[in-house]
Design a protein around this motif. Structure first.
Motif, mmCIF file in Angstrom:
data_model
loop_
_atom_site.group_PDB
_atom_site.id
_atom_site.type_symbol
_atom_site.label_atom_id
_atom_site.label_comp_id
_atom_site.label_asym_id
_atom_site.label_seq_id
_atom_site.Cartn_x
_atom_site.Cartn_y
_atom_site.Cartn_z
ATOM 1 N N VAL A 2 0.844 -1.194 0.000
ATOM 2 C CA VAL A 2 0.000 0.000 0.000
ATOM 3 C C VAL A 2 0.884 1.250 0.000
ATOM 4 C CG1 VAL A 2 -1.835 1.245 1.215
ATOM 5 C CG2 VAL A 2 -1.827 -1.262 1.187
ATOM 6 N N GLN A 3 1.998 1.188 0.742
ATOM 7 C CA GLN A 3 2.942 2.298 0.718
ATOM 8 C C GLN A 3 3.424 2.574 -0.705
ATOM 9 O OE1 GLN A 3 6.189 2.520 3.480
ATOM 10 N NE2 GLN A 3 5.077 1.410 5.083
ATOM 11 N N ARG A 4 3.764 1.514 -1.414
ATOM 12 C CA ARG A 4 4.271 1.728 -2.769
ATOM 13 C C ARG A 4 3.205 2.346 -3.665
ATOM 14 N NH1 ARG A 4 7.008 -2.271 -7.382
ATOM 15 N NH2 ARG A 4 7.645 -0.513 -8.700
ATOM 16 N N ARG A 5 1.970 1.842 -3.554
ATOM 17 C CA ARG A 5 0.907 2.405 -4.401
ATOM 18 C C ARG A 5 0.707 3.885 -4.141
ATOM 19 N NH1 ARG A 5 -3.280 2.054 -7.161
ATOM 20 N NH2 ARG A 5 -4.870 2.746 -5.683
ATOM 21 N N PHE A 6 0.805 4.273 -2.885
ATOM 22 C CA PHE A 6 0.561 5.673 -2.549
ATOM 23 C C PHE A 6 1.852 6.482 -2.431
ATOM 24 C CE2 PHE A 6 -3.453 3.681 -1.811
ATOM 25 C CZ PHE A 6 -4.357 4.650 -2.228
ATOM 26 N N SER A 7 2.947 5.908 -2.953
ATOM 27 C CA SER A 7 4.171 6.670 -3.166
ATOM 28 C C SER A 7 4.271 7.156 -4.606
ATOM 29 C CB SER A 7 5.404 5.820 -2.815
ATOM 30 O OG SER A 7 5.478 5.598 -1.431
ATOM 31 N N VAL A 8 3.273 6.810 -5.425
ATOM 32 C CA VAL A 8 3.235 7.292 -6.805
ATOM 33 C C VAL A 8 3.288 8.813 -6.799
ATOM 34 C CG1 VAL A 8 1.677 7.575 -8.767
ATOM 35 C CG2 VAL A 8 2.065 5.304 -7.801
ATOM 36 N N GLY A 9 4.186 9.371 -7.590
ATOM 37 C CA GLY A 9 4.315 10.825 -7.620
ATOM 38 C C GLY A 9 5.442 11.252 -8.526
ATOM 39 N N LEU A 10 5.652 12.535 -8.603
ATOM 40 C CA LEU A 10 6.708 13.064 -9.465
ATOM 41 C C LEU A 10 8.082 12.690 -8.928
ATOM 42 C CD1 LEU A 10 5.261 16.620 -10.237
ATOM 43 C CD2 LEU A 10 5.210 14.584 -11.701
ATOM 44 N N ASP A 11 8.202 12.602 -7.605
ATOM 45 C CA ASP A 11 9.482 12.250 -7.006
ATOM 46 C C ASP A 11 9.861 10.810 -7.315
ATOM 47 O OD1 ASP A 11 11.809 12.549 -5.555
ATOM 48 O OD2 ASP A 11 10.866 12.212 -3.614
ATOM 49 N N SER A 12 8.909 9.892 -7.180
ATOM 50 C CA SER A 12 9.190 8.483 -7.464
ATOM 51 C C SER A 12 9.330 8.233 -8.962
ATOM 52 C CB SER A 12 8.078 7.592 -6.906
ATOM 53 O OG SER A 12 6.893 7.722 -7.674
ATOM 54 N N GLY A 13 8.641 9.057 -9.755
ATOM 55 C CA GLY A 13 8.680 8.871 -11.207
ATOM 56 C C GLY A 13 7.835 7.714 -11.678
ATOM 57 N N GLU A 14 7.003 7.156 -10.785
ATOM 58 C CA GLU A 14 6.198 6.004 -11.142
ATOM 59 C C GLU A 14 4.726 6.351 -11.301
ATOM 60 O OE1 GLU A 14 8.158 1.887 -9.571
ATOM 61 O OE2 GLU A 14 6.891 2.971 -8.145
ATOM 62 N N ALA A 15 4.085 5.683 -12.238
ATOM 63 C CA ALA A 15 2.634 5.663 -12.358
ATOM 64 C C ALA A 15 2.173 4.256 -12.006
ATOM 65 C CB ALA A 15 2.200 6.023 -13.767
ATOM 66 N N CYS A 16 0.919 4.131 -11.597
ATOM 67 C CA CYS A 16 0.378 2.829 -11.210
ATOM 68 C C CYS A 16 -0.932 2.592 -11.941
ATOM 69 C CB CYS A 16 0.144 2.783 -9.695
ATOM 70 S SG CYS A 16 -0.588 1.238 -9.107
ATOM 71 N N ALA A 17 -1.079 1.402 -12.506
ATOM 72 C CA ALA A 17 -2.336 1.000 -13.135
ATOM 73 C C ALA A 17 -2.842 -0.247 -12.434
ATOM 74 C CB ALA A 17 -2.138 0.726 -14.620
ATOM 75 N N GLY A 18 -4.083 -0.193 -11.980
ATOM 76 C CA GLY A 18 -4.704 -1.340 -11.339
ATOM 77 C C GLY A 18 -5.723 -1.977 -12.269
ATOM 78 N N HIS A 19 -5.727 -3.310 -12.319
ATOM 79 C CA HIS A 19 -6.663 -4.060 -13.160
ATOM 80 C C HIS A 19 -7.309 -5.138 -12.309
ATOM 81 C CE1 HIS A 19 -4.876 -2.275 -16.813
ATOM 82 N NE2 HIS A 19 -3.725 -2.429 -16.183
ATOM 83 N N GLY A 20 -8.635 -5.166 -12.317
ATOM 84 C CA GLY A 20 -9.306 -6.159 -11.501
ATOM 85 C C GLY A 20 -10.786 -6.234 -11.777
ATOM 86 N N VAL A 21 -11.527 -6.637 -10.772
ATOM 87 C CA VAL A 21 -12.966 -6.844 -10.897
ATOM 88 C C VAL A 21 -13.651 -6.272 -9.667
ATOM 89 C CG1 VAL A 21 -14.807 -8.584 -10.992
ATOM 90 C CG2 VAL A 21 -12.712 -8.920 -12.311
ATOM 91 N N MET A 22 -14.728 -5.542 -9.905
ATOM 92 C CA MET A 22 -15.582 -5.119 -8.803
ATOM 93 C C MET A 22 -16.627 -6.213 -8.575
ATOM 94 S SD MET A 22 -14.540 -2.297 -7.535
ATOM 95 C CE MET A 22 -12.867 -2.881 -7.859
ATOM 96 N N ASP A 23 -16.559 -6.831 -7.410
ATOM 97 C CA ASP A 23 -17.515 -7.889 -7.095
ATOM 98 C C ASP A 23 -18.943 -7.351 -7.101
ATOM 99 O OD1 ASP A 23 -15.367 -9.635 -6.663
ATOM 100 O OD2 ASP A 23 -15.186 -8.970 -4.581
#
Length: 242
Positions: A30-51
């Motif tokens: 969860v830390q990594r997902r919410f470390s997404v930013g200009l400083d980290s240089g990372e974007a995150c894409a989530g793929h899944g299913v809403m039950d």
């Protein structure tokens, strides 16, 4: 309190700043997902299913349908609905670090619905300001905390409506109180999420719950895809955060 999880090194992000030391209590994934930013240089894409995607009584649907025209909320219900979320950092036209939260739901029959938000750090640095929709007419303060089990809890505060010179607080009687819970399921190796929006008088309005996996990309190489940023950007902050 000492974190029960071994923190992973992460760059400064608007979410880490808003949460302060509480950020270290989050599960490392969860830390990594919410470390997404200009400083980290990372974007995150989530793929899944809403039950499950649900909304309240029939009186709610016209409001959801109206909001859907600007990619705010979802007027349909369903089960096992494919879902993506795109968290991409960029600098908006006012020079603020912004992270997109663009959710796309793929309903049967080729119908897709989007729920767009763009998040910036509030001026005091203790909360996130969430601009909703394609034209950012609605803005909400978000308060973030760790739940003690490595999960993240996001609760909405004041809502404001902006259109041209108009800047109005949305009364609690007609507004919605949102709660988002996101955590990492070690056994399934997936993120789980539960969203619930309620009204203080009318009760449950809208929500969804499901799970997804996440992949990370270098935002410097991939950039921000067309259509991810809003049509119009709003510069005004919520008054209690100014």
């Amino acid at each position: 309190m000492t974190s029960p999880f071994r923190a992973t090194p992460s760059s400064t992000s608007i979410f880490r700043t808003a949460m302060g030391a509480d950020f270290e209590r989050l599960h490392p994934q969860v830390q990594r997902r919410f470390s997404v930013g200009l400083d980290s240089g990372e974007a995150c894409a989530g793929h899944g299913v809403m039950d499950r995607i649900w909304h309240g009584g029939a009186f709610v649907k016209p409001f959801l349908t109206l909001g859907a025209a600007r990619h705010i909320l979802v007027p349909r219900t369903g089960r096992n609905i494919p879902f993506t979320i795109e968290n991409v950092p960029y600098t908006d036209t006012f020079g603020r670090e912004t992270v997109s939260f663009v959710r796309t739901f793929a309903f049967p029959g080729g119908c897709t619905r989007r729920f767009d938000a763009q998040m910036v750090l509030g001026p005091r640095g203790d909360r996130i300001l969430d601009y909703l929709g394609t034209h950012q007419h609605l803005a909400s303060d978000l308060h973030l905390s760790a739940d003690g089990r490595g999960g993240l809890v996001i609760r909405s505060g004041e809502h404001r409506f902006r259109e041209g010179p108009v800047d109005l607080r949305v009364p609690g009687l007609i507004g919605g109180d949102a709660e988002v819970r996101e955590w990492y399921d070690e056994a399934a190796r997936r993120f789980r999420i539960r969203v619930r929006v309620t009204n203080r008088r009318f009760g449950p309005l809208f929500g969804y719950e499901g799970s997804f996996t996440a992949e990370y990309t270098d935002v410097r190489s991939h950039g921000v895809r067309a259509g991810l940023r809003p049509v119009r950007e709003e510069s005004r902050m919520n008054r209690d955060g100014a």
